[in-house]
Design a protein around this motif. Structure first.
Motif, short mmCIF file in Angstrom:
data_model
loop_
_atom_site.label_atom_id
_atom_site.label_comp_id
_atom_site.label_asym_id
_atom_site.label_seq_id
_atom_site.Cartn_x
_atom_site.Cartn_y
_atom_site.Cartn_z
N GLY A 181 7.03 29.37 -43.68
CA GLY A 181 6.70 30.11 -44.88
C GLY A 181 7.89 30.66 -45.63
N LYS A 182 9.09 30.24 -45.24
CA LYS A 182 10.31 30.69 -45.94
C LYS A 182 10.59 29.73 -47.09
N LEU A 183 9.74 29.82 -48.11
CA LEU A 183 9.76 28.81 -49.17
C LEU A 183 11.03 28.84 -50.00
N ASP A 184 11.55 30.01 -50.29
CA ASP A 184 12.78 30.08 -51.07
C ASP A 184 13.95 29.46 -50.31
N ASP A 185 14.03 29.76 -49.01
CA ASP A 185 15.10 29.17 -48.19
C ASP A 185 14.93 27.65 -48.11
N ALA A 186 13.69 27.23 -47.94
CA ALA A 186 13.42 25.80 -47.85
C ALA A 186 13.80 25.10 -49.14
N LEU A 187 13.50 25.72 -50.26
CA LEU A 187 13.81 25.14 -51.57
C LEU A 187 15.33 24.98 -51.73
N VAL A 188 16.08 25.97 -51.29
CA VAL A 188 17.54 25.88 -51.35
C VAL A 188 18.05 24.71 -50.51
N SER A 189 17.50 24.56 -49.32
CA SER A 189 17.94 23.48 -48.43
C SER A 189 17.56 22.11 -48.98
N TYR A 190 16.35 21.99 -49.52
CA TYR A 190 15.95 20.71 -50.12
C TYR A 190 16.84 20.36 -51.32
N LYS A 191 17.16 21.37 -52.13
CA LYS A 191 18.01 21.13 -53.30
C LYS A 191 19.42 20.72 -52.88
N LYS A 192 19.85 21.23 -51.75
CA LYS A 192 21.17 20.83 -51.25
C LYS A 192 21.19 19.34 -50.94
N VAL A 193 20.09 18.82 -50.44
CA VAL A 193 19.99 17.39 -50.16
C VAL A 193 20.05 16.58 -51.45
N THR A 194 19.24 16.97 -52.43
CA THR A 194 19.17 16.20 -53.68
C THR A 194 20.43 16.34 -54.51
N THR A 195 21.13 17.46 -54.37
CA THR A 195 22.36 17.68 -55.14
C THR A 195 23.57 17.02 -54.48
N ASN A 196 23.73 17.25 -53.18
CA ASN A 196 24.92 16.77 -52.48
C ASN A 196 24.80 15.34 -51.97
#
Length: 208
Positions: free
Chosen positions: A137-152
């Motif tokens: 349920g840590k959606l904000d943290d999860a979103l940051v981690s997913y974005k790291k994948v798509t960005t990096n």
């Protein structure tokens, strides 16, 4: 006319003949020193190579025999910089996730990311980390981690799945337009991917 006695004979232009014995006598100490240094360097290199080979074989054998979380932790601790340690941490994280120990699984993934930032599976590690955070349920943290994948790692095998996950979270947060953008990215940039159909289905739900 100049007398024979007053005539100076021309200097010889022929190079001096190389005499190996004279060369050896003159430079013997330097030659012996360099030879000794070469022998020592070769001995050190062979010793290092042998140690590395033995450690690699031992780490691979330990990983092959690992079955429990304790076994995987032992491999990662005893051979911290080896390829076996990297694999052990990923397997450990997966096993802990299956056991419902998400915090411990996340810790193993973070250890992998810190110790092996150039590993070929680093994008997958971030995706797994995000999945753990999402499951908790840590959606904000999860979103940051997913974005790291798509960005990096935008061309990695994990990028399409990370975009879909972003869309899913954004939709839950009421950010429908952002969610649709994430799904559209999969449909355009990963048109040949099996994730394309899933993105289309998720986009239809987001519209509703």
């Amino acid at each position: 006319m100049a007398s024979p006695a007053a005539t100076t004979p021309p200097a010889s232009s022929a190079p001096e003949e190389f005499d190996p014995l004279v060369f050896w006598i003159k430079y013997r100490s330097q030659i012996l020193m360099y030879l000794t240094m070469l022998v020592v360097a070769l001995a050190l290199y062979f010793t290092y190579w042998k140690i590395q080979q033995t450690a690699r074989e031992n780490s691979e054998a330990a990983l092959a025999g690992a079955k429990t979380t304790g076994d995987y932790k032992k491999v990662a601790d005893e051979y911290p910089k080896s390829a076996a340690a990297a694999n052990a941490l990923l397997l450990l994280a997966d096993k802990l996730r299956a056991e419902g120990k998400l915090d411990e699984s996340t810790a193993a993934l973070k250890s992998f990311i810190e110790r092996f930032p150039k590993h070929s599976l680093i994008s997958g590690a971030y995706t797994s980390l995000a999945a753990n955070q999402e499951a908790q349920g840590k959606l904000d943290d999860a979103l940051v981690s997913y974005k790291k994948v798509t960005t990096n790692y935008p061309t990695s095998f994990s990028a399409a799945a990370a975009y879909i996950a972003q869309g899913r979270i954004l939709d839950q947060q009421g950010k429908t337009e952002d969610a649709r953008h994430a799904y559209e990215t999969v449909m355009t940039q990963f048109a040949e991917s099996p994730f394309r159909d899933e993105a289309m289905a998720m986009m239809r739900k987001a519209k509703k």
